[in-house]
Design an enzyme around this catalytic site. Structure first.
Site, PDB file in Angstrom:
ATOM      1  N   GLU A  29       0.836  -1.190   0.000  1.00 25.87           N
ATOM      2  CA  GLU A  29       0.000   0.000   0.000  1.00 25.87           C
ATOM      3  C   GLU A  29       0.883   1.256   0.000  1.00 25.87           C
ATOM      4  O   GLU A  29       1.871   1.331   0.729  1.00 25.87           O
ATOM      5  CB  GLU A  29      -0.907  -0.020   1.234  1.00 25.87           C
ATOM      6  CG  GLU A  29      -1.877  -1.186   1.211  1.00 25.87           C
ATOM      7  CD  GLU A  29      -2.411  -1.549   2.582  1.00 25.87           C
ATOM      8  OE1 GLU A  29      -3.244  -2.482   2.647  1.00 25.87           O
ATOM      9  OE2 GLU A  29      -2.006  -0.921   3.586  1.00 25.87           O
ATOM     10  N   LEU A  56      -6.475  -1.915  -0.509  1.00 33.65           N
ATOM     11  CA  LEU A  56      -6.424  -2.061   0.939  1.00 33.65           C
ATOM     12  C   LEU A  56      -7.036  -3.412   1.321  1.00 33.65           C
ATOM     13  O   LEU A  56      -8.128  -3.503   1.881  1.00 33.65           O
ATOM     14  CB  LEU A  56      -7.182  -0.920   1.620  1.00 33.65           C
ATOM     15  CG  LEU A  56      -7.067  -0.822   3.144  1.00 33.65           C
ATOM     16  CD1 LEU A  56      -5.642  -0.496   3.541  1.00 33.65           C
ATOM     17  CD2 LEU A  56      -8.022   0.246   3.666  1.00 33.65           C
ATOM     18  N   GLU A  58      -5.078  -6.711   2.795  1.00 33.81           N
ATOM     19  CA  GLU A  58      -3.805  -7.358   3.114  1.00 33.81           C
ATOM     20  C   GLU A  58      -3.823  -8.858   2.821  1.00 33.81           C
ATOM     21  O   GLU A  58      -2.862  -9.411   2.280  1.00 33.81           O
ATOM     22  CB  GLU A  58      -3.445  -7.113   4.578  1.00 33.81           C
ATOM     23  CG  GLU A  58      -2.949  -5.707   4.887  1.00 33.81           C
ATOM     24  CD  GLU A  58      -4.078  -4.680   4.962  1.00 33.81           C
ATOM     25  OE1 GLU A  58      -5.258  -5.105   5.106  1.00 33.81           O
ATOM     26  OE2 GLU A  58      -3.792  -3.469   4.887  1.00 33.81           O
ATOM     27  N   GLN A  80       3.380  -1.464   6.455  1.00 36.25           N
ATOM     28  CA  GLN A  80       3.809  -0.244   7.120  1.00 36.25           C
ATOM     29  C   GLN A  80       3.603  -0.280   8.632  1.00 36.25           C
ATOM     30  O   GLN A  80       4.261   0.477   9.357  1.00 36.25           O
ATOM     31  CB  GLN A  80       3.069   0.955   6.529  1.00 36.25           C
ATOM     32  CG  GLN A  80       3.386   1.197   5.067  1.00 36.25           C
ATOM     33  CD  GLN A  80       2.596   2.331   4.473  1.00 36.25           C
ATOM     34  OE1 GLN A  80       1.949   3.087   5.192  1.00 36.25           O
ATOM     35  NE2 GLN A  80       2.621   2.454   3.158  1.00 36.25           N
ATOM     36  N   HIS A 128      -0.482  -0.216  16.655  1.00 32.97           N
ATOM     37  CA  HIS A 128       0.646   0.108  15.789  1.00 32.97           C
ATOM     38  C   HIS A 128       1.996  -0.156  16.432  1.00 32.97           C
ATOM     39  O   HIS A 128       3.025   0.125  15.809  1.00 32.97           O
ATOM     40  CB  HIS A 128       0.593   1.589  15.382  1.00 32.97           C
ATOM     41  CG  HIS A 128      -0.559   1.923  14.489  1.00 32.97           C
ATOM     42  ND1 HIS A 128      -0.648   3.127  13.817  1.00 32.97           N
ATOM     43  CD2 HIS A 128      -1.665   1.238  14.152  1.00 32.97           C
ATOM     44  CE1 HIS A 128      -1.760   3.161  13.100  1.00 32.97           C
ATOM     45  NE2 HIS A 128      -2.393   2.026  13.295  1.00 32.97           N
TER      46      HIS A 128
END
Length: 325
Positions: A29, A56, A58, A80, A128
């Protein structure tokens, strides 16, 4: 001598491999925008057929990479954010990593899964900030965790050339690291070969990823108290058990510095194997995130979950003062 940054090492290694082998291509992406800087300049250099912007989805493009690898290509898939690897955990561990065996050796799956920013950063939030390298090692997927720019270059090169799937973790905290380098000396580094960053005789500190740099700082701070060897496995699967045994044979004492959760993490595995197979003169210790640590969105609270220099220094002193078994 020029300096090489961690991110530039990733960019250079990937570009060099795409120049060397036309079967190598990169997908993910925001590839066209090079948001992580890993693919900076690649769209103009290699074109949209080898720098592939994907939707988008995965699970979809990860399985696409598996098929492309089985057809003779060498895909590099960039993720990412660490939790995206958990979305495709089944595709990597249960499909790509097992297909060589399931096909009776007829089809290899040479995919590199590139995670160029793993770990915690203030404000990134709960989804994240993970370091899930232990999960892939547990499932027998080749997994690398380089700490320096030259190791990042060498291990990414090796990962792309490997005929098996390889998961590459670039620790977020290591990305600003810069290193003096002679570009002529850059080259592949074998998987499963650790590195002594600092020699010592009193205690071995096994440091993973960006914590290598923290361990080196602590070793310097405690230089008047002890001779500390800092040992970096570089790849967590395969793991260089022979190299660790050589280090522990020199020092007799062991501390593991690991930026993953305490339960079932690499720290636990290193301590267990060392206790079973190596000659330790004192009980070992580990410095990790706490059990079940979940990073949130409050930086002050998140910092308390991160293994740090003070904790490492305390563990080293405790091991050195231990009367032994």
């Amino acid at each position: 001598m020029p300096k090489l940054s961690y991110l530039k090492a990733l960019n250079r290694a990937l570009g060099d491999e795409m120049d060397r082998d036309e079967s190598v291509f990169v997908l993910g992406e925001d590839m066209n925008f090079a948001l992580t800087n890993v693919t900076a300049g690649f769209l103009d250099r290699f074109g949209p057929d080898r720098v592939v912007e994907v939707p988008l989805t995965e699970q979809g493009f990860t399985n696409f990479a598996t098929g492309a690898a089985m057809a003779g290509r060498r895909p590099v898939v960039e993720f990412q954010i660490p939790f995206l690897l958990l979305l495709v955990f089944e595709q990597i561990t249960n499909q790509a990593n097992k297909f060589l065996l399931m096909s009776g050796g007829q089809r290899s799956v040479p995919v590199t899964y590139l995670m160029p920013a793993a770990g915690w950063r203030a404000g990134w939030g709960a989804q994240h900030s993970d370091q899930p390298y232990s999960l892939f090692a547990h499932m027998g997927v080749k997994t690398v965790l380089p700490a320096t720019p030259t190791d990042a270059y060498g291990l990414l090169t090796t990962a792309i050339r490997d005929d098996d799937p390889v998961v590459f973790f670039g620790p977020l905290a290591a990305l600003p690291v810069r290193e003096d380098v002679d570009y002529a000396d850059l080259g592949p580094i074998p998987l499963g070969k650790g590195r002594v960053h600092r020699a010592g005789t009193d205690v071995t500190v096994v440091a993973l990823g960006h914590l290598v740099h923290e361990a080196l700082a602590v070793a310097e701070e405690l230089a008047d108290e002890a001779s500390i060897e800092v040992w970096d496995p570089r790849s967590v699967y395969p793991f260089d058990w022979a190299g660790l045994a050589e280090s522990v044979a020199r020092t007799g004492r062991l501390v593991v510095f690991d930026d993953s959760n305490r339960a079932c993490g690499m720290g636990a595995e290193v301590l267990a194997t060392a206790a079973e197979e190596m000659r330790l003169t004192a009980p070992p210790k580990r410095v990790t995130r706490p059990d079940g640590a979940i990073v949130g969105a409050v930086p002050e609270l998140d910092v308390a979950l991160q293994p740090d220099r003070a904790q490492l220094a305390e563990a080293i002193r405790a091991v050195l003062k231990s009367p032994g078994w």
